[in-house]
Scaffold this active site. Sequence first.
Site, PDB file in Angstrom:
ATOM      1  N   ALA A  11       0.803  -1.231   0.000  1.00 12.90           N
ATOM      2  CA  ALA A  11       0.000   0.000   0.000  1.00 12.90           C
ATOM      3  C   ALA A  11       0.829   1.272   0.000  1.00 12.90           C
ATOM      4  O   ALA A  11       0.303   2.354  -0.280  1.00 12.90           O
ATOM      5  CB  ALA A  11      -0.945   0.002   1.203  1.00 12.90           C
ATOM      6  N   THR A  12       2.124   1.182   0.332  1.00  9.16           N
ATOM      7  CA  THR A  12       2.978   2.379   0.307  1.00  9.16           C
ATOM      8  C   THR A  12       3.841   2.437  -0.949  1.00  9.16           C
ATOM      9  O   THR A  12       4.669   3.333  -1.089  1.00  9.16           O
ATOM     10  CB  THR A  12       3.895   2.409   1.546  1.00  9.16           C
ATOM     11  OG1 THR A  12       4.727   1.237   1.536  1.00  9.16           O
ATOM     12  CG2 THR A  12       3.076   2.436   2.826  1.00  9.16           C
ATOM     13  N   ASP A  14       4.850   2.270  -5.257  1.00 11.52           N
ATOM     14  CA  ASP A  14       4.645   3.175  -6.388  1.00 11.52           C
ATOM     15  C   ASP A  14       3.293   2.961  -7.057  1.00 11.52           C
ATOM     16  O   ASP A  14       2.600   3.925  -7.380  1.00 11.52           O
ATOM     17  CB  ASP A  14       5.782   2.968  -7.400  1.00 11.52           C
ATOM     18  CG  ASP A  14       5.663   3.901  -8.598  1.00 11.52           C
ATOM     19  OD1 ASP A  14       5.707   5.121  -8.397  1.00 11.52           O
ATOM     20  OD2 ASP A  14       5.493   3.395  -9.731  1.00 11.52           O
ATOM     21  N   LEU A  15       2.891   1.696  -7.277  1.00 12.00           N
ATOM     22  CA  LEU A  15       1.611   1.429  -7.938  1.00 12.00           C
ATOM     23  C   LEU A  15       0.453   1.981  -7.109  1.00 12.00           C
ATOM     24  O   LEU A  15      -0.489   2.571  -7.645  1.00 12.00           O
ATOM     25  CB  LEU A  15       1.419  -0.072  -8.161  1.00 12.00           C
ATOM     26  CG  LEU A  15       0.099  -0.471  -8.818  1.00 12.00           C
ATOM     27  CD1 LEU A  15       0.039   0.025 -10.255  1.00 12.00           C
ATOM     28  CD2 LEU A  15      -0.109  -1.980  -8.768  1.00 12.00           C
ATOM     29  N   ARG A  44       5.541  -3.057   4.622  1.00 14.79           N
ATOM     30  CA  ARG A  44       6.571  -3.240   5.652  1.00 14.79           C
ATOM     31  C   ARG A  44       6.769  -1.975   6.489  1.00 14.79           C
ATOM     32  O   ARG A  44       7.142  -2.054   7.660  1.00 14.79           O
ATOM     33  CB  ARG A  44       7.882  -3.633   4.972  1.00 14.79           C
ATOM     34  CG  ARG A  44       9.017  -3.942   5.945  1.00 14.79           C
ATOM     35  CD  ARG A  44      10.270  -4.360   5.211  1.00 14.79           C
ATOM     36  NE  ARG A  44      10.081  -5.599   4.478  1.00 14.79           N
ATOM     37  CZ  ARG A  44      11.032  -6.208   3.776  1.00 14.79           C
ATOM     38  NH1 ARG A  44      12.234  -5.660   3.703  1.00 14.79           N
ATOM     39  NH2 ARG A  44      10.791  -7.328   3.141  1.00 14.79           N
ATOM     40  N   LYS A 141       0.273  -8.159 -12.347  1.00  8.98           N
ATOM     41  CA  LYS A 141       1.310  -8.780 -13.167  1.00  8.98           C
ATOM     42  C   LYS A 141       2.690  -8.272 -12.718  1.00  8.98           C
ATOM     43  O   LYS A 141       2.794  -7.221 -12.108  1.00  8.98           O
ATOM     44  CB  LYS A 141       1.051  -8.478 -14.646  1.00  8.98           C
ATOM     45  CG  LYS A 141       1.406  -7.030 -15.059  1.00  8.98           C
ATOM     46  CD  LYS A 141       2.168  -7.017 -16.340  1.00  8.98           C
ATOM     47  CE  LYS A 141       2.579  -5.619 -16.735  1.00  8.98           C
ATOM     48  NZ  LYS A 141       3.957  -5.504 -17.108  1.00  8.98           N
ATOM     49  N   ASP A 170      -4.785  -7.390 -15.748  1.00  3.70           N
ATOM     50  CA  ASP A 170      -4.077  -6.749 -16.852  1.00  3.70           C
ATOM     51  C   ASP A 170      -4.751  -5.399 -17.014  1.00  3.70           C
ATOM     52  O   ASP A 170      -5.864  -5.304 -17.525  1.00  3.70           O
ATOM     53  CB  ASP A 170      -4.189  -7.566 -18.144  1.00  3.70           C
ATOM     54  CG  ASP A 170      -3.354  -6.970 -19.269  1.00  3.70           C
ATOM     55  OD1 ASP A 170      -3.238  -5.735 -19.323  1.00  3.70           O
ATOM     56  OD2 ASP A 170      -2.827  -7.730 -20.101  1.00  3.70           O
ATOM     57  N   HIS A 171      -4.090  -4.335 -16.544  1.00  5.89           N
ATOM     58  CA  HIS A 171      -4.794  -3.052 -16.429  1.00  5.89           C
ATOM     59  C   HIS A 171      -5.218  -2.477 -17.782  1.00  5.89           C
ATOM     60  O   HIS A 171      -6.106  -1.639 -17.846  1.00  5.89           O
ATOM     61  CB  HIS A 171      -3.962  -2.028 -15.642  1.00  5.89           C
ATOM     62  CG  HIS A 171      -2.802  -1.460 -16.395  1.00  5.89           C
ATOM     63  ND1 HIS A 171      -1.539  -1.995 -16.330  1.00  5.89           N
ATOM     64  CD2 HIS A 171      -2.711  -0.396 -17.223  1.00  5.89           C
ATOM     65  CE1 HIS A 171      -0.722  -1.284 -17.072  1.00  5.89           C
ATOM     66  NE2 HIS A 171      -1.395  -0.305 -17.636  1.00  5.89           N
ATOM     67  N   LYS A 175      -9.010  -0.087 -19.629  1.00  5.04           N
ATOM     68  CA  LYS A 175      -9.038   1.147 -20.415  1.00  5.04           C
ATOM     69  C   LYS A 175     -10.318   1.209 -21.253  1.00  5.04           C
ATOM     70  O   LYS A 175     -10.720   0.222 -21.865  1.00  5.04           O
ATOM     71  CB  LYS A 175      -7.804   1.241 -21.315  1.00  5.04           C
ATOM     72  CG  LYS A 175      -6.498   1.421 -20.543  1.00  5.04           C
ATOM     73  CD  LYS A 175      -5.315   1.502 -21.477  1.00  5.04           C
ATOM     74  CE  LYS A 175      -4.014   1.700 -20.715  1.00  5.04           C
ATOM     75  NZ  LYS A 175      -3.914   3.014 -20.068  1.00  5.04           N
ATOM     76  N   HIS A 233      -0.171  -7.296 -22.110  1.00  4.59           N
ATOM     77  CA  HIS A 233      -1.030  -6.270 -22.711  1.00  4.59           C
ATOM     78  C   HIS A 233      -1.255  -6.496 -24.209  1.00  4.59           C
ATOM     79  O   HIS A 233      -2.381  -6.431 -24.699  1.00  4.59           O
ATOM     80  CB  HIS A 233      -0.417  -4.883 -22.510  1.00  4.59           C
ATOM     81  CG  HIS A 233      -0.137  -4.535 -21.082  1.00  4.59           C
ATOM     82  ND1 HIS A 233      -0.937  -4.951 -20.043  1.00  4.59           N
ATOM     83  CD2 HIS A 233       0.857  -3.800 -20.510  1.00  4.59           C
ATOM     84  CE1 HIS A 233      -0.452  -4.488 -18.903  1.00  4.59           C
ATOM     85  NE2 HIS A 233       0.637  -3.796 -19.162  1.00  4.59           N
ATOM     86  N   LYS A 321      10.910   0.896 -25.986  1.00  2.00           N
ATOM     87  CA  LYS A 321      11.160   2.034 -25.116  1.00  2.00           C
ATOM     88  C   LYS A 321      12.052   3.045 -25.828  1.00  2.00           C
ATOM     89  O   LYS A 321      12.758   2.704 -26.783  1.00  2.00           O
ATOM     90  CB  LYS A 321      11.835   1.571 -23.814  1.00  2.00           C
ATOM     91  CG  LYS A 321      10.873   0.833 -22.876  1.00  2.00           C
ATOM     92  CD  LYS A 321      11.512   0.547 -21.552  1.00  2.00           C
ATOM     93  CE  LYS A 321      10.502   0.023 -20.549  1.00  2.00           C
ATOM     94  NZ  LYS A 321       9.468   1.006 -20.179  1.00  2.00           N
TER      95      LYS A 321
END
Length: 472
Positions: A11-12, A14-15, A44, A141, A170-171, A175, A233, A321
């Site tokens: 929960a803390t 980046d996502l 943690r 994922k 799979d986000h 969309k 994706h 990328k």
Amino acid sequence: MRSSTLLLFGATGDLSRRMLLPSLYGLFADKLLPEDVRIVGTARSKLSDEEFRENAIEALRERLPKDFYNEITARKFAARLSYIPVDATTPEGYDKLAEAIPIEKGVSIFLSTAPSLFTTVIQNLKRVGLAGETVRLALEKPIGSDLPTSCEINDAVAAAFPEERTFRIDHYLGKETVQNLLALRFANSILEPVWNAGHIDHVQISVSETVGLEGRAGYYDDSGASRDMLQNHMLQMLALVAMEPPADYAPEAVRAEKVKVLKALRPIMPDAVQKDVILGQYDEYAGELGKESDTETFIALKAHVDNWRWGGVPFYLRHGKKLETRKTEIYIQFKCVPHSIFSNVDARMDPNELIISIQPTENIRLKLMTKTPGLDRGGMSLREVPLDVTMEGAFSDYRRRIAYERLMLDLIEGDPTLFVRRDEVEAQWAYIDRLRASWLTAKMTPDPYTSGSWGPKASTDFIKSDGREWND
């Protein structure tokens, strides 16, 4: 059964800060988050409830559009949050979680820890009773790094959570434009009759990014473009383009048709891989990574779906990328008319195109041939004209949502339609494992390309050799 508790592991992280908390705030602000749902964060870090709430509000200020963020609403939302510190690698903290969470009212667990911790976390959840019939589990994922590791994780999940209570994320499936692909195909009678090899020349699916490693060097160098983006994706988008019409919009009907497509993908074997696959690596990669590497940051390939509908139609997939432009799109080129009645030189006959743009803008564009205005004394002149349906324009009264908003709400309500089934994940890994084994057998290494370009020159040559070109 709708869950009354949402438990967020990581929960803390980046996502959570970038996506999960802003998504939950959006649902709360729009009064879509049920009144009785409480959100429990765990990680943690040693934080109190109040410290976690302040960290959440700070993340909302950073991530949400200024015209949507409201301090009063944010603090009301934060009042729903609580926090229990747990080191996921040790068994001690799980008992405290079990004591704090009433499972009889339904629990949804969102697991966004490192995949290496999935098995440990799931075993401990089962041990303390947080895996009963009223509990469902969502996994972010990647689920494994190849087919064997994916099966190992899925076996561990299945030992505690049956398939109907397992939600693999799979986000991209959250969309709007990806979901709209189903509506476009199956809610309009003009498209489905021509959605086949008889009328479509080829399909392109492109996901180009302008960013590099962005602090993910260790993960990315182990994964590369094929595992990070293609395996999940891009193959999911291919499945939505190529699937047969399901009997209805029921979760199992939709997912069953996607699995058929994934299993119909023709394996790329060692004798074809150098012709059908291009690998690349941007010129700054080794410097960012701090060492030399053969990891691919670019991949382009020609895939085939070996079934009646798509026989002979190539699917060109491209991802990289540090490319020129950030975009995700599905490009469908139809076949030219079989015979032109316009014989003068100005009557150029371009094939019709359908372009479904997913990001950064959501748009559907259909290109048609029309007459150029004029008296046509030398014969009729034609020109391609786009018909655009911009989601922002067509639905200006709707807020553009984060993909996770739909997925989080579906998780809480127990709707698995936009989540990925085990056999889908494993079919995707089987395809990627065969692909990677083929290029290793052929001793292929990535071609260098300049950052800010469209990738290796070989990727342009590769599609041009088929008489086609990328939709840049």
